[in-house]
Design an enzyme around this catalytic site. Sequence first.
Site, mmCIF file in Angstrom:
data_model
loop_
_atom_site.group_PDB
_atom_site.id
_atom_site.type_symbol
_atom_site.label_atom_id
_atom_site.label_comp_id
_atom_site.label_asym_id
_atom_site.label_seq_id
_atom_site.Cartn_x
_atom_site.Cartn_y
_atom_site.Cartn_z
ATOM 1 N N GLU A 1 -5.043 -8.236 -1.009
ATOM 2 C CA GLU A 1 -5.812 -8.061 0.224
ATOM 3 C C GLU A 1 -7.246 -7.683 -0.150
ATOM 4 O O GLU A 1 -7.453 -6.859 -1.042
ATOM 5 C CB GLU A 1 -5.261 -6.947 1.122
ATOM 6 C CG GLU A 1 -4.019 -7.269 1.891
ATOM 7 C CD GLU A 1 -3.631 -6.143 2.852
ATOM 8 O OE1 GLU A 1 -4.540 -5.411 3.327
ATOM 9 O OE2 GLU A 1 -2.429 -5.991 3.117
ATOM 10 N N GLU B 1 0.813 -1.220 0.000
ATOM 11 C CA GLU B 1 0.000 0.000 0.000
ATOM 12 C C GLU B 1 0.855 1.283 0.000
ATOM 13 O O GLU B 1 0.740 2.119 0.909
ATOM 14 C CB GLU B 1 -0.981 -0.042 1.169
ATOM 15 C CG GLU B 1 -1.917 -1.240 1.055
ATOM 16 C CD GLU B 1 -3.047 -1.271 2.075
ATOM 17 O OE1 GLU B 1 -3.008 -0.502 3.041
ATOM 18 O OE2 GLU B 1 -3.980 -2.101 1.888
#
Length: 524
Positions: free
Chosen positions: A320, A206
């Site tokens: 994810e 991320e």
Amino acid sequence: MSHPPFGLPQVLLTRKATQFATFAVIAFTTGLTVFTPHAGAAETPRQSSTIRINAQAETRPFPHFWETIFGSGRAILSLRESFRDDLKTVKDVTAMAYVRPHAIFHDEIGLYDEDAQGQAVYNFSYIDQIYDGLLEQGVRPFVELSFMPRKLALHQTEHAFWYKQITAPPKDWQKWEALIEAFTRHLVQRYGVAEVSQWYFEVWNEPNIDFWSGEPKAASYYELYARAAKAVKRVSPLLRIGGPGTAQAAWVDRFIQYCVEHNLPLDFVTTHVYANDSAQDVFGTQEVIPRKTMVARSVQKVYDQVKRSPRPDLPIIWSEYNASYKNEVAVTDSSFMGPWLAHNISLCDGKVAAMSYWTFSDVFEEFGVVKKPFYGGFGLIAAGNIPKASFNAFQLLHQLGTRRIPIDTDQLLATRREDGSLAIAAWNYAEPEAIGSPLHLRLQFSGLKGLNKVLIQQVDPEHGSALATWEKLGKPNFPSREELVQLRAAAQLPAPRVLALKGPSDQLELELPAHALALIEVVP
């Protein structure tokens, strides 16, 4: 409305309408119940739907993309017995092939140090124990190359998570590249290129939000990726490298474009989304996208971006996803997850290579040491090796076939197995904490050809879920050993109920409560 015994949905199976009365007696004697409102009681509002299923219809491949990769807590946790116990528990009921933990470069792993002259010193002791442990259980690493070792970091910016990972870029790009090459070369030397070429290497986690503090964010991440990708490929061109592993389905199109323009290795793309992400963050709009469809909408967005890109055949891995990025007991600890998972699997089919559920276990410390078994943790298994309703949902969905039968509905997913039997998931979706209404399904079959038996299992708030039992016990933070036995027993799926089919006309009627997921098998 009477409640079905032992966890079976309310079921009525008929061959012909004229056989209704006869079957009602059979249903009673086999422990099944037919839907009849209580005398004098107001009938509960309910949904109703009739769905036709042709067992001989043309099918298409249905790979189990949702159950091959699972996220986990940070890498060091894999050395714990509880982590390995939960891993085995999940692997036993799914097609788990990979686990993706964070922070393989965290200082607690001890991989990176520098001597008095500033030269890199590598220690692979814990690296070997971590990956040996996964491989011994038949699971391969999905290697997330993160976070920055303190002595390699440009600055000491820490993330807010309990384990305080460093989010900074390297102080020396050559040393970052050398670390990646040394790490990868060691893996190939230990396990062999034939093995490691079946792993995935993903650069960072991320980088578009607070897990990366390089500036400018995108440009500095591209540098991080470029150097890591080249280093991995120097060890062997057979190894697989990808990114950007972004939150909120971001950057994928521009990242592909950058890699193409700079001739960088790229074997797959990764990104993340959670069902409670905002439309503003994911799509740049002010609309309200419900939890039910946010993941599927995001999957479609990225699928379209890749198909329009210079690399339209790149595999898309959602490394994810979950129904929430917050700790919400009514979401990730509850039977809400069964319908939510099944619905998303149905919508995302054909648009992804894999989706990695975050996470397989609540052996997990992003917010500190777990303080009670049910707190809205992301895992399929609560602390104490207590399976959640989501675990049982995965267990049921694992039994679906590998060929999908086309059905125009958002309440059911029909599949055919290699042996010709049918495996059908049916669900009644309601928002978390909503009471919802019962769903009456009438399934009309054709083309069964020797399939004459029905098996039904389901998970709902009262069956295959330990949450209600934990609440009845007074919500103990630290359950006693006796209470753990009770909780694990409550978490067990009821055994399937069996019905025999006879005659030329096949119809199944069942009533599902809100937040229920049922597996219906039609077998010889």
